[in-house]
Enzyme design. Structure first.
Site, mmCIF file in Angstrom:
data_model
loop_
_atom_site.group_PDB
_atom_site.id
_atom_site.type_symbol
_atom_site.label_atom_id
_atom_site.label_comp_id
_atom_site.label_asym_id
_atom_site.label_seq_id
_atom_site.Cartn_x
_atom_site.Cartn_y
_atom_site.Cartn_z
ATOM 1 N N GLY A 161 0.722 -0.981 0.257
ATOM 2 C CA GLY A 161 -0.390 -0.220 -0.284
ATOM 3 C C GLY A 161 1.115 1.472 -0.014
ATOM 4 O O GLY A 161 0.136 2.254 -0.108
ATOM 5 N N HIS A 162 1.884 1.309 -0.128
ATOM 6 C CA HIS A 162 3.496 2.701 0.012
ATOM 7 C C HIS A 162 4.172 2.865 -0.403
ATOM 8 O O HIS A 162 5.299 1.843 -0.476
ATOM 9 C CB HIS A 162 3.729 2.479 1.434
ATOM 10 C CG HIS A 162 4.434 3.951 2.065
ATOM 11 N ND1 HIS A 162 5.658 4.625 1.400
ATOM 12 C CD2 HIS A 162 3.684 5.305 2.550
ATOM 13 C CE1 HIS A 162 5.407 6.132 2.533
ATOM 14 N NE2 HIS A 162 4.142 5.670 2.618
ATOM 15 N N PHE A 163 4.046 2.690 -2.241
ATOM 16 C CA PHE A 163 2.929 2.634 -2.755
ATOM 17 C C PHE A 163 3.058 2.161 -3.820
ATOM 18 O O PHE A 163 3.682 2.315 -3.983
ATOM 19 C CB PHE A 163 3.014 4.538 -3.738
ATOM 20 C CG PHE A 163 3.157 5.385 -2.575
ATOM 21 C CD1 PHE A 163 1.966 6.055 -1.326
ATOM 22 C CD2 PHE A 163 4.582 6.322 -2.154
ATOM 23 C CE1 PHE A 163 2.230 7.019 -0.610
ATOM 24 C CE2 PHE A 163 4.739 7.018 -0.871
ATOM 25 C CZ PHE A 163 3.396 7.621 -0.094
ATOM 26 N N VAL B 187 7.756 2.970 -1.870
ATOM 27 C CA VAL B 187 9.031 3.657 -0.372
ATOM 28 C C VAL B 187 8.574 3.453 0.541
ATOM 29 O O VAL B 187 8.013 3.355 0.936
ATOM 30 C CB VAL B 187 8.880 5.693 -0.991
ATOM 31 C CG1 VAL B 187 9.241 6.269 -0.345
ATOM 32 C CG2 VAL B 187 8.955 5.651 -1.878
#
Length: 140
Positions: free
Chosen positions: A47-49, A54
């Site tokens: 989910g990041h990203f 990252v």
């Protein structure tokens, strides 16, 4: 040098929150130097990203805190105890950390009084600063 099993004998953290893979050097009450290998398989990258993975800055700070905790909790009078974050000061993020990177984290304890410690932390990737901060620890 401490491997992951030896780190887990000192820190209470376990997957997915154990964020250091190896302690390369440490001097109880003085400093610790640790390594974190950043892998695309870490759940945070779902989910990041998506499409632009990252490592979140809070994960870098937590890895720094765990490194500092090694320097504290290897002191004879703190063995078997837990070090908590007491504060973060002057955190600066200087470059993006991505899967495939290896973070080298050094925390040098500058002050230690009773059960409170303050340390200067630096995380680098290939010798380049990724993050710097001053961390406060409280040992319970």
């Amino acid at each position: 040098m401490l491997d992951s099993t030896q780190i887990q004998a000192i820190l209470p953290h376990r997957y997915p929150m154990l964020l250091i893979d190896r302690v390369l050097e440490h001097e109880p009450g003085q400093y610790a130097l640790a390594r974190k290998n950043v892998s695309i398989n870490e759940a945070v990258f779902q989910g990041h990203f998506p499409g632009n993975p990252v490592l979140p800055g809070v994960f870098i700070l937590e890895a720094m805190a765990q490194t500092g905790a090694i320097a504290l909790l290897t002191l004879d009078n703190f063995k078997g105890r837990t070090a908590y974050f007491g504060g973060i000061k002057s955190a600066k993020f200087r470059q993006v950390v991505r899967p495939g990177d290896t973070l080298e984290i050094k925390v040098t304890l500058e002050k230690l009084k009773d059960r409170i410690g303050v340390g200067k932390a630096i995380a680098t990737v290939e010798g380049q600063k990724a993050c710097t901060a001053e961390l406060t620890f409280i040992v319970e």
